[in-house]
Design a protein around this motif. Structure first.
Motif, PDB file in Angstrom:
ATOM      1  N   LEU A   1      10.629  -1.925  29.703  1.00 20.12           N
ATOM      2  CA  LEU A   1      11.093  -3.560  28.442  1.00 20.12           C
ATOM      3  C   LEU A   1      12.159  -3.356  27.738  1.00 20.12           C
ATOM      4  O   LEU A   1      12.591  -3.789  27.587  1.00 20.12           O
ATOM      5  N   ARG A   2      11.289  -1.817  27.447  1.00 22.64           N
ATOM      6  CA  ARG A   2      12.610  -1.574  26.469  1.00 22.64           C
ATOM      7  C   ARG A   2      13.880  -1.266  26.349  1.00 22.64           C
ATOM      8  O   ARG A   2      14.954  -1.613  25.939  1.00 22.64           O
ATOM      9  N   ARG A   3      13.895  -1.207  27.844  1.00 26.77           N
ATOM     10  CA  ARG A   3      15.258  -0.847  28.675  1.00 26.77           C
ATOM     11  C   ARG A   3      16.510  -2.451  29.182  1.00 26.77           C
ATOM     12  O   ARG A   3      17.249  -2.272  28.366  1.00 26.77           O
ATOM     13  N   GLU A   4      15.433  -2.415  29.441  1.00 24.98           N
ATOM     14  CA  GLU A   4      16.035  -4.715  29.584  1.00 24.98           C
ATOM     15  C   GLU A   4      16.264  -5.033  28.103  1.00 24.98           C
ATOM     16  O   GLU A   4      16.920  -5.621  28.233  1.00 24.98           O
ATOM     17  N   MET A   5      15.710  -5.104  26.688  1.00 30.55           N
ATOM     18  CA  MET A   5      15.391  -5.804  25.874  1.00 30.55           C
ATOM     19  C   MET A   5      16.641  -4.320  25.088  1.00 30.55           C
ATOM     20  O   MET A   5      17.433  -5.578  24.228  1.00 30.55           O
ATOM     21  N   LEU A   6      17.442  -3.999  25.083  1.00 34.21           N
ATOM     22  CA  LEU A   6      18.235  -2.776  24.679  1.00 34.21           C
ATOM     23  C   LEU A   6      19.759  -3.616  25.565  1.00 34.21           C
ATOM     24  O   LEU A   6      20.919  -3.753  24.653  1.00 34.21           O
ATOM     25  N   SER A   7      19.717  -3.533  26.646  1.00 31.74           N
ATOM     26  CA  SER A   7      20.475  -4.457  28.094  1.00 31.74           C
ATOM     27  C   SER A   7      21.754  -5.560  26.721  1.00 31.74           C
ATOM     28  O   SER A   7      22.253  -6.087  26.995  1.00 31.74           O
ATOM     29  N   GLN A   8      19.444  -6.243  27.086  1.00 32.54           N
ATOM     30  CA  GLN A   8      19.981  -7.305  26.396  1.00 32.54           C
ATOM     31  C   GLN A   8      20.588  -7.681  25.525  1.00 32.54           C
ATOM     32  O   GLN A   8      21.705  -8.489  24.900  1.00 32.54           O
ATOM     33  N   GLU A   9      20.464  -7.151  23.861  1.00 33.92           N
ATOM     34  CA  GLU A   9      20.893  -6.585  23.205  1.00 33.92           C
ATOM     35  C   GLU A   9      22.739  -5.995  22.382  1.00 33.92           C
ATOM     36  O   GLU A   9      23.337  -7.039  22.459  1.00 33.92           O
ATOM     37  N   GLU A  10      23.085  -5.757  23.792  1.00 29.26           N
ATOM     38  CA  GLU A  10      24.628  -5.212  24.108  1.00 29.26           C
ATOM     39  C   GLU A  10      25.162  -6.923  24.608  1.00 29.26           C
ATOM     40  O   GLU A  10      26.324  -6.363  23.786  1.00 29.26           O
ATOM     41  N   GLU A  11      23.818  -6.961  25.591  1.00 25.87           N
ATOM     42  CA  GLU A  11      25.250  -8.442  26.243  1.00 25.87           C
ATOM     43  C   GLU A  11      25.325  -9.336  25.287  1.00 25.87           C
ATOM     44  O   GLU A  11      26.406  -9.697  24.737  1.00 25.87           O
TER      45      GLU A  11
ATOM     46  N   THR B   1       9.719 -10.229  23.852  1.00 28.16           N
ATOM     47  CA  THR B   1       9.700  -8.644  24.413  1.00 28.16           C
ATOM     48  C   THR B   1       8.480  -7.958  24.014  1.00 28.16           C
ATOM     49  O   THR B   1       8.443  -6.789  23.805  1.00 28.16           O
ATOM     50  N   MET B   2       9.624  -7.968  22.425  1.00 31.78           N
ATOM     51  CA  MET B   2       8.872  -6.501  21.696  1.00 31.78           C
ATOM     52  C   MET B   2       7.304  -7.214  21.544  1.00 31.78           C
ATOM     53  O   MET B   2       6.216  -5.845  21.576  1.00 31.78           O
ATOM     54  N   GLU B   3       6.995  -8.062  21.189  1.00 31.53           N
ATOM     55  CA  GLU B   3       5.869  -8.218  20.584  1.00 31.53           C
ATOM     56  C   GLU B   3       4.572  -7.522  22.463  1.00 31.53           C
ATOM     57  O   GLU B   3       4.023  -7.189  22.143  1.00 31.53           O
ATOM     58  N   THR B   4       5.416  -7.852  23.332  1.00 33.54           N
ATOM     59  CA  THR B   4       4.621  -7.407  24.809  1.00 33.54           C
ATOM     60  C   THR B   4       4.515  -6.426  25.008  1.00 33.54           C
ATOM     61  O   THR B   4       3.248  -5.514  25.218  1.00 33.54           O
TER      62      THR B   4
ATOM     63  N   HIS C   1       7.077  -9.947  34.101  1.00 32.27           N
ATOM     64  CA  HIS C   1       7.855  -9.702  35.771  1.00 32.27           C
ATOM     65  C   HIS C   1       9.477  -9.939  35.104  1.00 32.27           C
ATOM     66  O   HIS C   1       9.725  -9.895  36.303  1.00 32.27           O
ATOM     67  N   GLU C   2       9.505 -10.754  34.718  1.00 32.78           N
ATOM     68  CA  GLU C   2      10.353 -11.395  34.009  1.00 32.78           C
ATOM     69  C   GLU C   2      12.048 -10.506  33.541  1.00 32.78           C
ATOM     70  O   GLU C   2      12.849 -10.955  34.468  1.00 32.78           O
ATOM     71  N   HIS C   3      11.225  -9.593  32.729  1.00 35.55           N
ATOM     72  CA  HIS C   3      12.067  -8.875  32.021  1.00 35.55           C
ATOM     73  C   HIS C   3      12.601  -7.581  32.430  1.00 35.55           C
ATOM     74  O   HIS C   3      13.613  -6.837  32.745  1.00 35.55           O
ATOM     75  N   MET C   4      11.171  -7.390  33.508  1.00 35.52           N
ATOM     76  CA  MET C   4      11.329  -6.452  34.328  1.00 35.52           C
ATOM     77  C   MET C   4      12.823  -5.702  35.147  1.00 35.52           C
ATOM     78  O   MET C   4      12.548  -5.133  36.095  1.00 35.52           O
ATOM     79  N   LEU C   5      13.818  -5.578  35.243  1.00 30.33           N
ATOM     80  CA  LEU C   5      15.190  -6.345  36.001  1.00 30.33           C
ATOM     81  C   LEU C   5      15.350  -4.516  36.644  1.00 30.33           C
ATOM     82  O   LEU C   5      16.091  -4.806  37.790  1.00 30.33           O
ATOM     83  N   SER C   6      15.155  -3.800  35.726  1.00 33.49           N
ATOM     84  CA  SER C   6      15.527  -2.324  36.832  1.00 33.49           C
ATOM     85  C   SER C   6      14.327  -1.653  37.448  1.00 33.49           C
ATOM     86  O   SER C   6      14.622  -0.972  37.405  1.00 33.49           O
ATOM     87  N   ALA C   7      12.873  -2.144  37.633  1.00 31.03           N
ATOM     88  CA  ALA C   7      12.136  -1.424  37.498  1.00 31.03           C
ATOM     89  C   ALA C   7      11.534  -2.032  39.167  1.00 31.03           C
ATOM     90  O   ALA C   7      12.123  -2.987  39.906  1.00 31.03           O
TER      91      ALA C   7
END
Length: 224
Positions: A207-217, A74-77, A162-168
């Motif tokens: 993507l940043r939002r989803e990455m943060l959410s995944q880290e918290e999970e 995700t960070m690379e993207t 597309h796979e990570h933009m769950l909040s969009a």
């Protein structure tokens, strides 16, 4: 069957399409000799295409004649999108009002993106989206810019987005493209450039939002 000139590019594009569609998944092996036989070409363009994709970070070299598909992080993207947010507005600035002559193509692609978003058809969305953005970069008339843009390999990264933009809202993202065309069609190149940059940064934010959410999970799971 692959034919005509620039076999390396055609093999490269075929591999990008297969990886982007999910036909080839992370860790899948690409065997030079096997692919050459499948496509009916010599091993030389296949080897060159594999080397190029390794350099682009799409494949990972494992042996002299074998490579594996890399997992796109995700960070690379996010970093690739940050670069694209500069390249595509530059393409508009360089292309200027010449891009007006390509607005019919862009509008057709934008309609395809919106229709694909409504149908939740990822493969169709990806094809129209790639056509849209490539048309803008090609319209710059700058070959070096196109080469750098190609190196970002969004044929592959689009799937991760597309796979990570769950909040969009995919339809809201899709409609960005029509606003860009409208600005270009009106000769408002500065506005079109700003909209392209904004479009990229919105994707970065999602993507940043989803990455943060995944880290918290993950932290919660580790604490259990």
């Amino acid at each position: 069957m692959v034919t005509r000139t620039s076999l390396r590019e055609q093999v490269r594009n075929l591999l990008l399409q297969r990886i982007g569609s999910g036909e080839l998944a992370p860790k899948d092996r690409i065997v030079e000799a096997k692919l050459a036989v499948e496509l009916g070409v010599s091993s030389i363009p296949v080897r060159e295409a594999i080397r190029e994709l390794v350099a682009m970070g799409v494949l990972e070299s494992t042996t002299h004649k074998t490579a594996t598909v890399r997992e796109v992080g995700t960070m690379e993207t996010i970093e690739a999108l940050q670069v694209r947010s500069c390249l595509e507005p530059l393409a508009v600035s360089l292309g200027g009002t010449r891009l007006q002559s390509r607005c019919a193509e862009l509008r057709d692609a934008a309609k395809g993106i919106i229709a694909s978003a409504q149908a939740r058809d990822y493969d169709s969305y990806q094809r129209h989206n790639q056509t849209f953005h490539r048309t803008i970069v090609e319209g710059s008339g700058n070959g070096v810019l196109l080469k750098v843009w190609n190196s970002l390999a969004f044929e592959v990264r689009a799937k991760a987005i597309h796979e990570h933009m769950l909040s969009a809202d995919p339809l809201e993202v899709a409609r960005d493209h029509m606003a860009i065309v409208d600005a270009l069609d009106a000769g408002e190149t500065a506005a079109a450039a700003a909209l392209l940059a904004s479009h990229c940064w919105h994707l970065v934010e999602y993507l940043r939002r989803e990455m943060l959410s995944q880290e918290e999970e993950n932290q919660v799971l580790e604490a259990v």
